[in-house]
Design a protein around this motif. Structure first.
Motif, PDB file in Angstrom:
ATOM      1  N   MET A   1      59.529 -18.500  34.991  1.00 29.46           N
ATOM      2  CA  MET A   1      59.627 -17.405  35.943  1.00 29.46           C
ATOM      3  C   MET A   1      61.075 -17.278  36.375  1.00 29.46           C
ATOM      4  N   ARG A   2      61.490 -16.054  36.551  1.00 27.27           N
ATOM      5  CA  ARG A   2      62.841 -15.799  37.010  1.00 27.27           C
ATOM      6  C   ARG A   2      62.811 -14.836  38.171  1.00 27.27           C
ATOM      7  N   LEU A   3      63.462 -15.217  39.262  1.00 29.67           N
ATOM      8  CA  LEU A   3      63.598 -14.353  40.433  1.00 29.67           C
ATOM      9  C   LEU A   3      65.071 -14.009  40.594  1.00 29.67           C
ATOM     10  N   VAL A   4      65.341 -12.738  40.836  1.00 28.68           N
ATOM     11  CA  VAL A   4      66.695 -12.294  41.107  1.00 28.68           C
ATOM     12  C   VAL A   4      66.671 -11.620  42.476  1.00 28.68           C
ATOM     13  N   LYS A   5      67.506 -12.107  43.382  1.00 24.48           N
ATOM     14  CA  LYS A   5      67.586 -11.545  44.730  1.00 24.48           C
ATOM     15  C   LYS A   5      68.930 -10.852  44.883  1.00 24.48           C
ATOM     16  N   ILE A   6      68.882  -9.615  45.384  1.00 24.62           N
ATOM     17  CA  ILE A   6      70.085  -8.782  45.430  1.00 24.62           C
ATOM     18  C   ILE A   6      70.284  -8.210  46.837  1.00 24.62           C
ATOM     19  N   ASN A   7      71.536  -8.250  47.281  1.00 24.12           N
ATOM     20  CA  ASN A   7      71.987  -7.508  48.450  1.00 24.12           C
ATOM     21  C   ASN A   7      73.130  -6.616  47.979  1.00 24.12           C
ATOM     22  N   PRO A   8      72.852  -5.323  47.713  1.00 24.74           N
ATOM     23  CA  PRO A   8      73.907  -4.434  47.233  1.00 24.74           C
ATOM     24  C   PRO A   8      75.054  -4.354  48.246  1.00 24.74           C
ATOM     25  N   PRO A   9      76.294  -4.253  47.781  1.00 19.87           N
ATOM     26  CA  PRO A   9      77.437  -4.238  48.697  1.00 19.87           C
ATOM     27  C   PRO A   9      77.536  -2.983  49.546  1.00 19.87           C
ATOM     28  N   ASP A  10      76.809  -1.918  49.192  1.00 19.25           N
ATOM     29  CA  ASP A  10      76.929  -0.659  49.915  1.00 19.25           C
ATOM     30  C   ASP A  10      75.866  -0.464  50.992  1.00 19.25           C
ATOM     31  N   VAL A  11      75.149  -1.535  51.365  1.00 18.75           N
ATOM     32  CA  VAL A  11      74.209  -1.495  52.487  1.00 18.75           C
ATOM     33  C   VAL A  11      74.515  -2.667  53.410  1.00 18.75           C
ATOM     34  N   HIS A  12      73.935  -2.642  54.603  1.00 10.93           N
ATOM     35  CA  HIS A  12      74.222  -3.668  55.602  1.00 10.93           C
ATOM     36  C   HIS A  12      73.838  -5.067  55.112  1.00 10.93           C
ATOM     37  N   GLN A  13      74.544  -6.051  55.616  1.00 12.34           N
ATOM     38  CA  GLN A  13      74.225  -7.444  55.329  1.00 12.34           C
ATOM     39  C   GLN A  13      72.952  -7.828  56.079  1.00 12.34           C
ATOM     40  N   THR A  14      72.206  -8.770  55.526  1.00  7.70           N
ATOM     41  CA  THR A  14      70.938  -9.172  56.114  1.00  7.70           C
ATOM     42  C   THR A  14      71.044 -10.554  56.744  1.00  7.70           C
ATOM     43  N   PRO A  15      70.178 -10.850  57.721  1.00  8.20           N
ATOM     44  CA  PRO A  15      70.182 -12.189  58.328  1.00  8.20           C
ATOM     45  C   PRO A  15      69.301 -13.163  57.544  1.00  8.20           C
ATOM     46  N   GLY A  16      69.574 -13.328  56.255  1.00  8.25           N
ATOM     47  CA  GLY A  16      68.868 -14.339  55.486  1.00  8.25           C
ATOM     48  C   GLY A  16      67.928 -13.838  54.417  1.00  8.25           C
ATOM     49  N   TYR A  17      67.431 -12.617  54.529  1.00  4.70           N
ATOM     50  CA  TYR A  17      66.555 -12.088  53.480  1.00  4.70           C
ATOM     51  C   TYR A  17      67.392 -11.229  52.531  1.00  4.70           C
ATOM     52  N   HIS A  18      66.765 -10.734  51.465  1.00  5.10           N
ATOM     53  CA  HIS A  18      67.447  -9.880  50.497  1.00  5.10           C
ATOM     54  C   HIS A  18      66.795  -8.502  50.466  1.00  5.10           C
ATOM     55  N   HIS A  19      67.608  -7.470  50.215  1.00  8.88           N
ATOM     56  CA  HIS A  19      67.091  -6.110  50.126  1.00  8.88           C
ATOM     57  C   HIS A  19      66.156  -5.934  48.932  1.00  8.88           C
ATOM     58  N   VAL A  20      66.453  -6.614  47.838  1.00 10.24           N
ATOM     59  CA  VAL A  20      65.672  -6.455  46.610  1.00 10.24           C
ATOM     60  C   VAL A  20      65.364  -7.832  46.025  1.00 10.24           C
ATOM     61  N   THR A  21      64.117  -8.024  45.604  1.00  7.67           N
ATOM     62  CA  THR A  21      63.743  -9.199  44.838  1.00  7.67           C
ATOM     63  C   THR A  21      63.099  -8.703  43.553  1.00  7.67           C
ATOM     64  N   ILE A  22      63.687  -9.071  42.434  1.00  4.57           N
ATOM     65  CA  ILE A  22      63.162  -8.681  41.123  1.00  4.57           C
ATOM     66  C   ILE A  22      62.448  -9.892  40.531  1.00  4.57           C
ATOM     67  N   VAL A  23      61.233  -9.675  40.055  1.00  3.56           N
ATOM     68  CA  VAL A  23      60.424 -10.749  39.491  1.00  3.56           C
ATOM     69  C   VAL A  23      60.217 -10.499  38.006  1.00  3.56           C
ATOM     70  N   GLU A  24      60.553 -11.491  37.233  1.00  8.10           N
ATOM     71  CA  GLU A  24      60.232 -11.462  35.810  1.00  8.10           C
ATOM     72  C   GLU A  24      59.191 -12.555  35.595  1.00  8.10           C
ATOM     73  N   ALA A  25      57.944 -12.201  35.917  1.00  7.37           N
ATOM     74  CA  ALA A  25      56.849 -13.160  35.813  1.00  7.37           C
ATOM     75  C   ALA A  25      55.598 -12.424  35.390  1.00  7.37           C
ATOM     76  N   GLY A  26      54.681 -13.147  34.795  1.00  4.64           N
ATOM     77  CA  GLY A  26      53.467 -12.521  34.323  1.00  4.64           C
ATOM     78  C   GLY A  26      52.353 -12.458  35.340  1.00  4.64           C
ATOM     79  N   ARG A  27      52.390 -13.303  36.354  1.00  5.44           N
ATOM     80  CA  ARG A  27      51.279 -13.367  37.296  1.00  5.44           C
ATOM     81  C   ARG A  27      51.789 -13.328  38.732  1.00  5.44           C
ATOM     82  N   LEU A  28      51.083 -12.577  39.558  1.00  7.97           N
ATOM     83  CA  LEU A  28      51.398 -12.495  40.979  1.00  7.97           C
ATOM     84  C   LEU A  28      50.167 -12.870  41.789  1.00  7.97           C
TER      85      LEU A  28
END
Length: 151
Positions: free
Chosen positions: A1-28
């Motif tokens: 499983m691969r998780l990619v967490k992204i905070n794009p530079p053109d939006v506000h910074q977050t207090p610990g969470y990410h704006h986007v989480t991309i999941v490359e997994a077969g089961r949720l």
């Protein structure tokens, strides 16, 4: 499983969470809303947001474990708190982040102040989605407690 967490530079910074989480997994795993209920189904911590947050975290950890997942496998969380007070919302957020469930909140997370929840006296509820690693049999979730309820 691969998780990619992204905070794009053109939006506000977050207090610990990410704006986007991309999941490359077969089961949720989509967890039902975890409430501050004890084993007998009673709401714990009457009037106490932090006690209820503790019970919600404990219940969520148990349910994640039953699904073969850990807090770090959570890809989306929504926290519901019966309050419109920023201090209360922040305290619940901090309590959950400081708990053993804390790694769950580094993914895409939402914190909502709401008017009411399902049980009388309930102040906190938690909705989680987790990406499950590996094979279900290898994770040990092929027993009777893991079978879906068909009605």
């Amino acid at each position: 499983m691969r998780l990619v967490k992204i905070n794009p530079p053109d939006v506000h910074q977050t207090p610990g969470y990410h704006h986007v989480t991309i999941v490359e997994a077969g089961r949720l795993a989509f967890l039902a809303g975890q409430c501050p209920l004890d084993l007998d189904g009673n709401v714990v911590g009457a009037g106490d947001y932090l006690a209820q947050a503790d019970q919600v975290a404990a219940n969520a950890l148990t349910v994640l474990n039953a699904a073969g997942a850990q807090p770090a496998d959570v890809v989306r969380s929504v926290i519901y708190v019966v309050s419109d007070d920023d201090q209360v919302l922040g305290a619940v957020w901090q309590r959950l982040n400081d708990s053993a469930l804390g790694p769950a909140f580094g993914a895409a997370s939402t914190l909502l102040g709401v008017a009411s929840l399902g049980f009388t006296g309930q102040l906190v509820e938690l909705d989680l989605t987790a990406a499950l690693p590996g094979d279900p049999a290898a994770a040990g979730i092929d027993g009777p407690g893991a079978r879906p309820c068909l009605t």
